[in-house]
Structure formats: C-alpha cells, structure tokens
Design an enzyme around this catalytic site. Sequence first.
Site, short mmCIF file in Angstrom:
data_model
loop_
_atom_site.label_atom_id
_atom_site.label_comp_id
_atom_site.label_asym_id
_atom_site.label_seq_id
_atom_site.Cartn_x
_atom_site.Cartn_y
_atom_site.Cartn_z
N CYS A 294 46.78 9.35 10.15
CA CYS A 294 47.07 8.00 9.60
C CYS A 294 47.46 8.20 8.15
O CYS A 294 46.67 7.93 7.24
CB CYS A 294 45.85 7.09 9.72
SG CYS A 294 45.07 7.09 11.34
N GLY A 296 49.76 7.06 5.82
CA GLY A 296 50.20 6.17 4.75
C GLY A 296 49.07 5.81 3.81
O GLY A 296 47.92 5.68 4.25
N GLY A 298 50.21 8.18 1.68
CA GLY A 298 50.68 9.55 1.48
C GLY A 298 49.90 10.39 0.49
O GLY A 298 50.23 11.56 0.31
N GLY A 299 48.87 9.84 -0.16
CA GLY A 299 48.14 10.61 -1.15
C GLY A 299 47.44 11.83 -0.57
O GLY A 299 47.59 12.95 -1.06
N GLU A 319 52.44 8.16 10.74
CA GLU A 319 52.12 6.82 10.21
C GLU A 319 52.76 5.79 11.13
O GLU A 319 53.93 5.90 11.50
CB GLU A 319 52.65 6.67 8.78
CG GLU A 319 52.59 5.27 8.22
CD GLU A 319 51.20 4.63 8.28
OE1 GLU A 319 51.13 3.44 8.65
OE2 GLU A 319 50.22 5.33 7.98
N ASP A 345 52.28 6.01 16.52
CA ASP A 345 50.93 5.49 16.70
C ASP A 345 50.04 6.65 17.09
O ASP A 345 50.24 7.27 18.15
CB ASP A 345 50.94 4.42 17.80
CG ASP A 345 49.59 3.73 17.97
OD1 ASP A 345 48.57 4.26 17.49
OD2 ASP A 345 49.56 2.64 18.58
N CYS A 415 37.15 4.81 3.65
CA CYS A 415 36.82 4.39 2.29
C CYS A 415 35.84 3.23 2.39
O CYS A 415 36.15 2.08 2.08
CB CYS A 415 38.06 3.98 1.52
SG CYS A 415 37.73 3.68 -0.23
#
Length: 479
Positions: A294, A296, A298-299, A319, A345, A415
């Site tokens: 997953c 996006g 992109g970090g 993504e 997906d 997060c």
Amino acid sequence: MPDPQHGDHQHERSRQGRRNGPRRGRSGGPRRPPRPADPARTAAFRALMAVESEGAYANLALSEALSHAQLSPRDAAFATVLVDGTARGQGSWDAILEAASGRRPQDLQPAVRVVLRMACQQILATRVPLRAAVDSSVNLARRQIGERVTGLVNAVSRRIGRRDLPGWAGELATGDELTDLALLSCHPRWITAEFVQRLGIEEAARALEADNLAPVPTLVVRPGLAELSELLECGATGCLYSPYGATRPGNPADVPAVAQGRAGVQDEGSQLVSLALARTAQAAGTSGPWLDLCAGPGGKAALLAGMAASDRRLLVAAELHPHRAAMVREALAPIPGDHQVLTADGRRPPWRPGSFAAVMADVPCSGLGSLRRRPESRWRRAAGDITDLQTLQKELLAAAVDSAMPGGTVGYVTCSPVVSETLDVIAWALANLEVDLLDTPAALPEVTGAATGPQLRCLQLWPHRHGTDAMFCALLRRR
C-alpha cells in the site's frame, strides 16, 4: 403633493449626508474609525472557514490562505498557531462556547462559530492578552460577518476570558474521568479512552498533551542519493534514532537536497518501521524482491527502494488509487536501482503468490497516531469508523502474507495506537494465518520503551516517549 421620485432623492441625500458627516458615539463625540483588518487573523479565519464549510484539510487551507495574504514571517507564524490550535481544540472550544453563550454552537452561523473558536484559542491557549483577544475578535467579526454580530462576539468572548482552560474544565467537570480529560486535552472522549486503555490515565494525559504540540518538520535522506551530513550543514539536527533522518524548522523546500528530490519529508516513526523491516529481511538472507503493498504517497517506498538497491534487489510498489500511484512514481523517480510502481489492489494482486522476500503492509488506518500533524482529523473520525477499517486491514495483511515467500518477512504497520487496529489484528493473524511473530523491538535495539503485545514482540512508538508519530509495527515470518 411632492413628487415621489424627488422626495426619494431628497431622502437619499439626507441619508448620504448623515453617512458622510462625523460619526458620533453615545456621548455625542466623534466615534473612532474602525480598526484596520488584522492580516494574520484574517488569513486564519479564511483557512478555518474552508475547514468548517468545505471539509478542507487545515494545513492545505492554511497554505492557500498564506499564499494569498503574503504575510510577514511573524504574522504567518501567528496565523499558523491560530489555525492549528483552533482546529485541534474544536470540540473543547465548542463545549466552552455553549457554556459561555447559552447556545449550541451548531445553532450559530458557521462564520460566527469560527470567530468564537478563534477567540477561545487566543484566550485559553496563547499568550495574547485578554483585551486584545476580545477586541480583535470583535473587529474580525465586524469585517468578515457584519456589525450585527459584534455584540454577541464581544459578550461571549468576555465570558470565555473569565476562566482559564483548567478553570473551564473544572466548571464543566462531569465526574467522569475520561470526559474531563478529553475536555482538558482537546480530544474526543473515544480517542481519550483508547489512549487510556493503552497507557493508563496518567501517562495517557502526557500522550494527549504531546498530540497538541506541532512537530518540527522531519527530513529523510534517500539512500544512495544524499548523506545525512548535507541536512546537518543546512541547520538540521539529526534524529534521535533514525540514521537517515533530521529535524529542521522552516520550509523543507529551502534545503537543496529536498528541492532536488535527493531527500524528502518523513516522520521518524515512519522511517523506523521501514528500517525494521529492511534489517530483518536482510538478516533472514532470503533472496528475492521486496514489495510495498500500500505504497501511496511513497515515503516508505522511497526509503525501502534505497535500501533494496544497496542489496541489488527489485522493489515493487503497489497502490490502489491512480493519483497516489503517480505520487509514488514521483517519489521513486530519483532513486537508483531497480523498482517498479503498479496501480493495483493489494487484495487482488497481479503477481503470483509467494513472490517476495519481504512485504510492507502499511495498511489504511484511523491515522490517530499522526494527530500532531493533522489538527482537524481528531474531530472527523468516529469510533465506528475503525470497525470497517479492521476488515480491510485483515484482508490486506492476509494478502501480504500470501505474497511472501515461505520464510519471507511481512511488516504490518499502522499509524495508530488503537488496539483494534494493532494488537487485535495481530492476534487474528496468529490464529488464522501461517505466520510466526518475530521479535520486532530486537530489529530496533536503539529504540527503548516501545515493546508491546504478545511476549513484548510488537513495537509501538509514541510522541511523548519517542518524539515520533504513534506508529505500530509487527514483523511476521511466513511459515
């Protein structure tokens, strides 16, 4: 009988004369002219109105307002404090407004509500003197809404100023420990309860307080493109744990390495969970490409790509959303080595099962670990949202395990500190998937006070302990 049209003109000239003549106060003396608009408060008001009426993100709305206002650095800093603090304290400010005005905030027109929330922020959470906060709020209301609301704004602002925030918390105390802590810490009650479940009431209070402190921007070098010394030479301070990160106040784009794409902006917690996965996968010695499931925006993918390149591995970044996939491509473009971005997906992947030596599953979550950087987000989530998210999180974790080779490493990352998004999902995985739980804290021995979960084998970072977002990470090995 006078000419009606002529009479109307005479009446208009009479009114015009009164308007153009000297304005007089109640004592009969000339009234002072209205104060000029305050540029910082005006910019903050416009940004907050976009948040309130259009559902805008506070940071983006503020950036747009500042670009139009062209404020001095000092005024821009004050506008930022007003926007962040007002958005962050919204629920608590509304409770105080209701007590001070005798009206439900939702019954006020949106612009009045925003002005009075700004008044709360200035009076209860900044060093702005009470008189200045009241006067500036009245002047802002006069200019942005109209004279008719100035009496209300003046009266309510003065009532707000009769107590400080602890005083209001005492005045509105319910006797329920969680409700009272929620008001004082400017968090919804359900989020407060989640923190208390993980930390206990005393430490939760410190964690919630840390959520209200805007972090200094954290930068990250792209391995193979830049060295940490470049950031330090630009006035940055090295991160406490990450060998790739540094903090620096101000605009990150002022740093040449960032402007050139050789460094980026990424919270230290996000850097650390990527580092934990890479270290564990490298130590396992399993050959094969890596996957960011997953990816996006992109970090993490950019950092993983740099570390994969040092091992001469391919990184595949997937993504679901095309616009976010484009952001991943942009982030990976400068990275040396072999990498590929797919719009796909992760639950129905185009690759064969068992294709990857390491898989990062940084799943969609409530984002409650990043409340420091997204001040309005705490009021846009509800406890029920997490139930739907947990289903998606389990599906993505199952797909990540299926994508890993036997013996491959899977990193489950959110997060969030919420139990149902973190420990509960890992408990489900251990009961339903062919995986073993690895010792995640052992992958980051430099980080203390983060071990949690079964046999203390999961990692939970905290703003008040580690100065990072509240990132969760559990490393799994596919049997």
